[in-house]
Structure formats: C-alpha cells, structure tokens
Design an enzyme around this catalytic site. Sequence first.
Site, mmCIF file in Angstrom:
data_model
loop_
_atom_site.group_PDB
_atom_site.id
_atom_site.type_symbol
_atom_site.label_atom_id
_atom_site.label_comp_id
_atom_site.label_asym_id
_atom_site.label_seq_id
_atom_site.Cartn_x
_atom_site.Cartn_y
_atom_site.Cartn_z
ATOM 1 N N LYS A 1 0.532 -1.250 -0.224
ATOM 2 C CA LYS A 1 0.203 0.040 -0.033
ATOM 3 C C LYS A 1 0.899 1.177 0.022
ATOM 4 O O LYS A 1 0.378 2.252 -0.590
ATOM 5 C CB LYS A 1 -0.824 -0.077 1.356
ATOM 6 C CG LYS A 1 -1.800 1.273 1.330
ATOM 7 C CD LYS A 1 -2.733 0.829 2.466
ATOM 8 C CE LYS A 1 -2.291 0.436 3.744
ATOM 9 N NZ LYS A 1 -2.160 1.735 4.603
ATOM 10 N N ARG B 1 -11.348 4.157 10.336
ATOM 11 C CA ARG B 1 -11.432 2.766 10.604
ATOM 12 C C ARG B 1 -12.611 2.601 11.474
ATOM 13 O O ARG B 1 -12.710 1.361 11.952
ATOM 14 C CB ARG B 1 -10.212 2.704 11.653
ATOM 15 C CG ARG B 1 -8.766 2.618 10.989
ATOM 16 C CD ARG B 1 -7.698 2.322 11.842
ATOM 17 N NE ARG B 1 -6.504 1.928 11.217
ATOM 18 C CZ ARG B 1 -5.355 1.981 11.641
ATOM 19 N NH1 ARG B 1 -5.004 2.389 12.869
ATOM 20 N NH2 ARG B 1 -4.108 1.794 10.807
ATOM 21 N N ARG C 1 11.496 -13.023 3.512
ATOM 22 C CA ARG C 1 12.299 -11.932 2.894
ATOM 23 C C ARG C 1 13.485 -11.694 3.667
ATOM 24 O O ARG C 1 13.422 -12.060 5.034
ATOM 25 C CB ARG C 1 11.539 -10.579 3.143
ATOM 26 C CG ARG C 1 10.343 -10.448 2.392
ATOM 27 C CD ARG C 1 9.765 -8.600 2.470
ATOM 28 N NE ARG C 1 9.416 -8.691 3.939
ATOM 29 C CZ ARG C 1 8.419 -7.556 4.039
ATOM 30 N NH1 ARG C 1 7.858 -7.145 3.199
ATOM 31 N NH2 ARG C 1 7.974 -7.502 5.339
ATOM 32 N N ARG D 1 14.309 -9.315 9.324
ATOM 33 C CA ARG D 1 13.181 -8.520 10.193
ATOM 34 C C ARG D 1 12.791 -9.527 11.321
ATOM 35 O O ARG D 1 11.968 -10.377 10.814
ATOM 36 C CB ARG D 1 12.191 -7.557 9.691
ATOM 37 C CG ARG D 1 12.835 -6.403 8.816
ATOM 38 C CD ARG D 1 11.845 -5.639 7.953
ATOM 39 N NE ARG D 1 10.480 -5.642 8.646
ATOM 40 C CZ ARG D 1 9.497 -4.613 8.298
ATOM 41 N NH1 ARG D 1 9.737 -4.171 6.807
ATOM 42 N NH2 ARG D 1 8.517 -4.667 8.647
ATOM 43 N N ARG E 1 -1.413 -9.489 12.173
ATOM 44 C CA ARG E 1 -1.606 -8.419 11.204
ATOM 45 C C ARG E 1 -2.845 -8.264 10.442
ATOM 46 O O ARG E 1 -3.462 -7.452 10.567
ATOM 47 C CB ARG E 1 -0.214 -7.964 10.510
ATOM 48 C CG ARG E 1 0.929 -7.417 11.297
ATOM 49 C CD ARG E 1 1.752 -6.702 10.582
ATOM 50 N NE ARG E 1 3.157 -6.939 10.900
ATOM 51 C CZ ARG E 1 4.087 -6.976 10.308
ATOM 52 N NH1 ARG E 1 3.911 -7.267 9.065
ATOM 53 N NH2 ARG E 1 5.233 -6.999 10.605
#
Length: 215
Positions: free
Chosen positions: A13, A88, A127, A161, A172
């Site tokens: 995004k 939200r 990743r 990470r 999430r």
Amino acid sequence: MNIILLGPPGAGKGTQAQRLVDERGMKQLSTGDMLRAAVKAGTPIGLKAKAVMEAGELVSDEIVSGIIGDALDELSPETGIIFDGYPRTAAQAESLDEILEARGRSLHHVIELEVNEDALVDRITGRFTCANCGEGYHDRYKLPAKEGVCDKCGSTEFKRRPDDNEETVRTRMAEYRAKTAPILPIYEARSIVSRVDGMASMDAVAGQIADVLNG
C-alpha cells in the site's frame, strides 16, 4: 479526486500511495504522521492530542477529525487526497463525510489491495536483506547468484526483520480485517469500493489502480 487506500501490511500500500503522490501530485494523509506533526508543531489541536497521549489514552475521533480538517485547509481544493489509516470505524467514516462536505469535497473511490493470506505469509516470511547495502532477497523467489554472497556489494552478512514471521503476519491480517470490517459495508452501499490484486507485480497493481481512477 479523494480516495481511501486499504490493504494489509505487506500488500504494498505504501509503495502504491507514493506512486500516486509522484505521478498524480496527490497528497497522502496518514493520521499517525499528522498527529506526530501536529504535536511537534504545537498547534492547538496538537497540544490537545499531546495531553491525551501523555495520559496514555487513545486520541479521540474529535481530535483526529480536527487534524484532518486542518491538513485539508492547508491544501488547494484541486489537490487529490489519499487517506491512509483513516477512517477505521463507522463513526470516523461519518466524520470524514462531514469534513469533506464542509470543504466542498467528496470521496470518490475506496480501493482495497486484496491479498491471498497464505501467499502473503510466503512473501513476507521469506524476505531477507544484505546487512551491508540493504539489497532485498527472498528464500524462494530471489536468492543471491552465489550462495551467501550479495550480488550487489559482495557482503556475506544478511539479516531478517524479527517480525517477518508467520504468527506476526497472520495476527496483522486479523487486525486489518477487524479494522476494515466496519467501514467497507458503508462504502460498498455507495458503490465506490474497488478491489485490485495486491499479489500482482507493483507495476500491474499501479495499472489496476490507474484504471479505477481513470474509469
């Protein structure tokens, strides 16, 4: 053109919002960034927000609305807006309508980057980056040409990470669905929601978004 851009973490995004800013001269309004900026600038609404945050409480819708109103007042009416992280809740969606209406604006599109959760987990958990130059790699899709050596700078140090793990990604995703669930039906009822394939390449996603905005 005023739009809301929705998408779970990892859907790209931020990248798409930046492209709209660069290519169309739109302005991205991220409530988190704006709150911090208002607090730093010591604006009347920023001082209110600071007091609330220092007390460890959540910033009220009234304060957030005030900050968005202030930000819109600083922009020319021709500047298109990308709302990021807001609204939200149903109450915030109603507030946004009022804020826009008071300034002769309206909301044109709500664009959601759709993802396949399992594929997103795969994309994020694989990743890793070169610890030296930051070049990005992936366990499955982009390994260094020579094992253990960065293609770009030749370093042999890599890092991941800590929050790029399956549990965090799925948490999430659940949080994202919980946050967007209250507002999507409101905008669907107005027929302004469009969904694009967030799993496609960045250029393909940008093309789909452009099709929505140009349609």
